[in-house]
Design an enzyme around this catalytic site. Sequence first.
Site, mmCIF file in Angstrom:
data_model
loop_
_atom_site.group_PDB
_atom_site.id
_atom_site.type_symbol
_atom_site.label_atom_id
_atom_site.label_comp_id
_atom_site.label_asym_id
_atom_site.label_seq_id
_atom_site.Cartn_x
_atom_site.Cartn_y
_atom_site.Cartn_z
ATOM 1 N N CYS A 1 1.039 -1.114 0.099
ATOM 2 C CA CYS A 1 0.180 0.086 0.023
ATOM 3 C C CYS A 1 0.752 1.253 0.020
ATOM 4 C CB CYS A 1 -1.081 0.147 1.239
ATOM 5 S SG CYS A 1 -0.180 -0.210 2.786
ATOM 6 N N GLN A 2 0.583 2.446 0.711
ATOM 7 C CA GLN A 2 1.196 3.469 0.464
ATOM 8 C C GLN A 2 2.574 3.303 1.663
ATOM 9 O OE1 GLN A 2 1.170 6.129 -1.405
ATOM 10 N NE2 GLN A 2 2.893 7.167 -0.862
#
Length: 129
Positions: A83-84
């Site tokens: 993800c981020q």
Amino acid sequence: MAPTLSSSEAVATVDVHAAKRLMCSGHRYLDVRTVEEFNKGHLENAINVPYLFFTPQGREKNSKFVEQVSLVCNKDDHIVVGCQSGMRSLPATVDLVNAGFKHAKNMGGGYAAWVENGFVVKKPKGELQ
């Protein structure tokens, strides 16, 4: 039936260097960020299935996450989930392992760490890498 994981204890987390090696050896990369985040930049050949949606009410879990991943990945696929920053990919990986994806690993540090290490990303045309 295998016991359900309630935490990240049984999920393997790899750093971005290990994740890059795994992807070079055939692992698929599952990006669980929102479509908007994904469209701003992502890893080459990434598959995007959001784990959370940002709504006016706050973050809401994608209730069809495992079902949507099952449409693009097999339970025997070797998958690196990112993800981020690593906060969404960890519970997403737990959900996948609980659903029978035996070879799912979490990428610690996420897209941010990938970029910080100078690894190649795919960005919209006109934006610098």
